[in-house]
Design a protein around this motif. Structure first.
Motif, PDB file in Angstrom:
ATOM      1  N   ASN A 269       0.830  -1.214   0.000  1.00 38.29           N
ATOM      2  CA  ASN A 269       0.000   0.000   0.000  1.00 38.29           C
ATOM      3  C   ASN A 269       0.860   1.258   0.000  1.00 38.29           C
ATOM      4  O   ASN A 269       0.533   2.255  -0.662  1.00 38.29           O
ATOM      5  N   ALA A 270       1.961   1.221   0.726  1.00 42.66           N
ATOM      6  CA  ALA A 270       2.856   2.382   0.767  1.00 42.66           C
ATOM      7  C   ALA A 270       3.486   2.627  -0.602  1.00 42.66           C
ATOM      8  O   ALA A 270       3.582   3.784  -1.056  1.00 42.66           O
ATOM      9  N   GLU A 271       3.913   1.579  -1.262  1.00 37.70           N
ATOM     10  CA  GLU A 271       4.521   1.748  -2.590  1.00 37.70           C
ATOM     11  C   GLU A 271       3.508   2.294  -3.590  1.00 37.70           C
ATOM     12  O   GLU A 271       3.826   3.181  -4.401  1.00 37.70           O
ATOM     13  N   GLN A 272       2.285   1.782  -3.549  1.00 35.11           N
ATOM     14  CA  GLN A 272       1.250   2.260  -4.468  1.00 35.11           C
ATOM     15  C   GLN A 272       0.932   3.732  -4.217  1.00 35.11           C
ATOM     16  O   GLN A 272       0.806   4.527  -5.160  1.00 35.11           O
ATOM     17  N   SER A 273       0.823   4.103  -2.961  1.00 33.31           N
ATOM     18  CA  SER A 273       0.509   5.494  -2.621  1.00 33.31           C
ATOM     19  C   SER A 273       1.659   6.417  -3.005  1.00 33.31           C
ATOM     20  O   SER A 273       1.433   7.534  -3.512  1.00 33.31           O
ATOM     21  N   PHE A 274       2.894   5.955  -2.791  1.00 34.91           N
ATOM     22  CA  PHE A 274       4.049   6.796  -3.113  1.00 34.91           C
ATOM     23  C   PHE A 274       4.142   7.036  -4.625  1.00 34.91           C
ATOM     24  O   PHE A 274       4.468   8.150  -5.068  1.00 34.91           O
ATOM     25  N   LYS A 275       3.847   6.032  -5.431  1.00 36.48           N
ATOM     26  CA  LYS A 275       3.870   6.211  -6.883  1.00 36.48           C
ATOM     27  C   LYS A 275       2.843   7.256  -7.319  1.00 36.48           C
ATOM     28  O   LYS A 275       3.118   8.079  -8.216  1.00 36.48           O
ATOM     29  N   HIS A 276       1.688   7.226  -6.693  1.00 33.17           N
ATOM     30  CA  HIS A 276       0.659   8.208  -7.025  1.00 33.17           C
ATOM     31  C   HIS A 276       1.110   9.624  -6.646  1.00 33.17           C
ATOM     32  O   HIS A 276       0.920  10.579  -7.418  1.00 33.17           O
ATOM     33  N   VAL A 277       1.707   9.768  -5.467  1.00 27.62           N
ATOM     34  CA  VAL A 277       2.176  11.082  -5.012  1.00 27.62           C
ATOM     35  C   VAL A 277       3.241  11.628  -5.955  1.00 27.62           C
ATOM     36  O   VAL A 277       3.237  12.818  -6.333  1.00 27.62           O
ATOM     37  N   VAL A 278       4.185  10.776  -6.344  1.00 26.40           N
ATOM     38  CA  VAL A 278       5.264  11.213  -7.243  1.00 26.40           C
ATOM     39  C   VAL A 278       4.685  11.660  -8.580  1.00 26.40           C
ATOM     40  O   VAL A 278       5.110  12.680  -9.162  1.00 26.40           O
ATOM     41  N   LYS A 279       3.708  10.931  -9.086  1.00 25.81           N
ATOM     42  CA  LYS A 279       3.101  11.281 -10.369  1.00 25.81           C
ATOM     43  C   LYS A 279       2.419  12.649 -10.291  1.00 25.81           C
ATOM     44  O   LYS A 279       2.536  13.478 -11.220  1.00 25.81           O
ATOM     45  N   VAL A 280       1.744  12.902  -9.183  1.00 29.94           N
ATOM     46  CA  VAL A 280       1.064  14.195  -9.013  1.00 29.94           C
ATOM     47  C   VAL A 280       2.071  15.331  -8.924  1.00 29.94           C
ATOM     48  O   VAL A 280       1.917  16.383  -9.582  1.00 29.94           O
ATOM     49  N   HIS A 281       3.130  15.140  -8.141  1.00 28.91           N
ATOM     50  CA  HIS A 281       4.104  16.214  -7.952  1.00 28.91           C
ATOM     51  C   HIS A 281       4.984  16.416  -9.183  1.00 28.91           C
ATOM     52  O   HIS A 281       5.511  17.524  -9.386  1.00 28.91           O
ATOM     53  N   GLN A 282       5.153  15.410  -9.994  1.00 22.37           N
ATOM     54  CA  GLN A 282       5.899  15.619 -11.231  1.00 22.37           C
ATOM     55  C   GLN A 282       5.134  16.541 -12.168  1.00 22.37           C
ATOM     56  O   GLN A 282       5.746  17.280 -12.960  1.00 22.37           O
ATOM     57  N   ALA A 283       3.819  16.532 -12.056  1.00 24.91           N
ATOM     58  CA  ALA A 283       2.991  17.420 -12.886  1.00 24.91           C
ATOM     59  C   ALA A 283       2.843  18.810 -12.270  1.00 24.91           C
ATOM     60  O   ALA A 283       2.792  19.811 -12.996  1.00 24.91           O
ATOM     61  N   ARG A 284       2.837  18.916 -10.944  1.00 27.07           N
ATOM     62  CA  ARG A 284       2.570  20.187 -10.280  1.00 27.07           C
ATOM     63  C   ARG A 284       3.786  20.791  -9.586  1.00 27.07           C
ATOM     64  O   ARG A 284       3.741  21.964  -9.195  1.00 27.07           O
ATOM     65  N   GLY A 285       4.810  19.981  -9.380  1.00 29.73           N
ATOM     66  CA  GLY A 285       5.984  20.485  -8.680  1.00 29.73           C
ATOM     67  C   GLY A 285       5.934  20.139  -7.198  1.00 29.73           C
ATOM     68  O   GLY A 285       4.877  19.756  -6.655  1.00 29.73           O
ATOM     69  N   TRP A 286       7.089  20.264  -6.543  1.00 25.54           N
ATOM     70  CA  TRP A 286       7.204  19.907  -5.128  1.00 25.54           C
ATOM     71  C   TRP A 286       7.212  21.175  -4.267  1.00 25.54           C
ATOM     72  O   TRP A 286       7.929  22.129  -4.555  1.00 25.54           O
ATOM     73  N   PHE A 287       6.417  21.162  -3.212  1.00 23.04           N
ATOM     74  CA  PHE A 287       6.345  22.291  -2.303  1.00 23.04           C
ATOM     75  C   PHE A 287       6.352  21.809  -0.843  1.00 23.04           C
ATOM     76  O   PHE A 287       5.717  22.409  -0.001  1.00 23.04           O
ATOM     77  N   THR A 288       7.051  20.743  -0.581  1.00 23.08           N
ATOM     78  CA  THR A 288       7.091  20.203   0.787  1.00 23.08           C
ATOM     79  C   THR A 288       8.134  20.949   1.590  1.00 23.08           C
ATOM     80  O   THR A 288       9.107  21.466   1.055  1.00 23.08           O
ATOM     81  N   PRO A 289       7.969  21.039   2.907  1.00 27.42           N
ATOM     82  CA  PRO A 289       8.930  21.744   3.761  1.00 27.42           C
ATOM     83  C   PRO A 289      10.355  21.271   3.613  1.00 27.42           C
ATOM     84  O   PRO A 289      11.262  22.114   3.634  1.00 27.42           O
TER      85      PRO A 289
END
Length: 294
Positions: A269-289
């Motif tokens: 579940n962690a790997e699946q969720s992480f892949k989704h997060v990376v895909k979203v941020h590759q399109a929108r950019g990273w803004f994490t602290p």
């Protein structure tokens, strides 16, 4: 009747003839005994005859003895006399060969087992001679030496760590939640690839369940430095754990309430969720602290 009479008559005549021959022989013997010359000559002749008869008797006895010995040896060698059937007698000579073959097979299996043990030891020794293993061993020793982060190897594998994050900002709400519920630490799992440190490790939360603080479904962690684009070989395992601790406070993490349903914290579940997060941020950019604060 005439034939019977003839038979009895013939038998009677034969008996009379034998009696006459017997009396003639006795008379001749008596005359030979009374004569000295004849006694000497007869003694010589009878001695020769006696010697010949004795020799013949010895020869016969020797032949009989040899025949008896041969018969006894044949009877001993015979399968029926020893109580062993033909099949059993035929198999007996082959037993040592079968046993020897079994011994050879056992020796080969023993050598094969030894070869596997040696190969296993060689693999274990070579596991600490690769650049990745040497780097991980050095980092693990540094973490243990510092003592600020509790760390252990899973199944003595340098490529999989279990980390107990006990030091959380005491002023944070997460620290208060953990203190009130009696949770002493946040458990993390870190998997290091074979290409480490040139490829990033995969880190996830094992327990407890957390909301906010950039912890995603399944225990995945939203941090750019855990991606191939944001990773640097200069990072260490200890540095990314410290970055995660900072992101928990910056992201206002709290313990998850039991009433809220979330995906179980598993590797898949962690790997699946992480892949989704990376895909979203590759399109929108990273803004994490972690990226903004370096």
């Amino acid at each position: 009747m005439d034939r019977v009479k003839k038979v009895f008559s013939g038998l009677r005549n034969l008996s009379v003839a034998e009696g006459e021959e017997r009396r003639a022989a006795e008379n001749k013997r008596d005359s030979d005994i009374s004569s000295p010359d004849s006694e000497e000559s007869d003694g010589t002749g009878s001695g020769k005859a006696s010697g010949e008869m004795q020799a013949a008797g010895f020869a016969t006895a020797a032949v009989a003895s040899a025949s008896k010995s041969k018969s006894e040896s044949n009877s001993k060698a015979s399968p029926s006399s020893s109580g062993i059937g033909e099949t059993g007698g035929a198999k007996r000579p082959t037993q040592p060969t079968a046993q020897a073959t079994g011994t050879r097979k056992h020796s080969k299996a023993h050598v094969s087992t030894n070869d596997k043990a040696v190969a296993s030891k060689q693999q274990q020794s070579s596991a600490t001679t690769t650049p990745c293993s040497r780097r991980l061993l050095r980092e693990f020793q540094d973490v243990v030496r510092n003592g600020e982060i509790e760390c252990s190897l899973i199944d003595d594998n340098l490529h999989e760590w279990e980390v107990q994050l006990t030091r959380i900002d005491p002023d944070s709400q997460l620290h208060k939640d953990m203190k009130s519920t009696g949770i002493p630490a946040i458990t993390l799992n870190i998997l290091f690839p074979q290409k480490y440190p040139f490829s990033p490790p995969f880190m996830r939360v094992v327990k407890p369940c957390i909301i906010g603080g950039y912890v995603m479904e399944g225990g995945a962690i939203c941090m750019e430095l855990l991606t191939a684009e944001g990773w640097s070989a200069a990072y260490t395992a200890e540095s990314i754990v410290r970055q995660f601790a900072a992101s928990l406070v910056a992201g206002k993490a709290r313990l998850c309430q039991q009433s809220k349903s979330r995906l179980a914290y598993t590797q898949a579940n962690a790997e699946q969720s992480f892949k989704h997060v990376v895909k979203v941020h590759q399109a929108r950019g990273w803004f994490t602290p972690p990226k903004e604060k370096g």
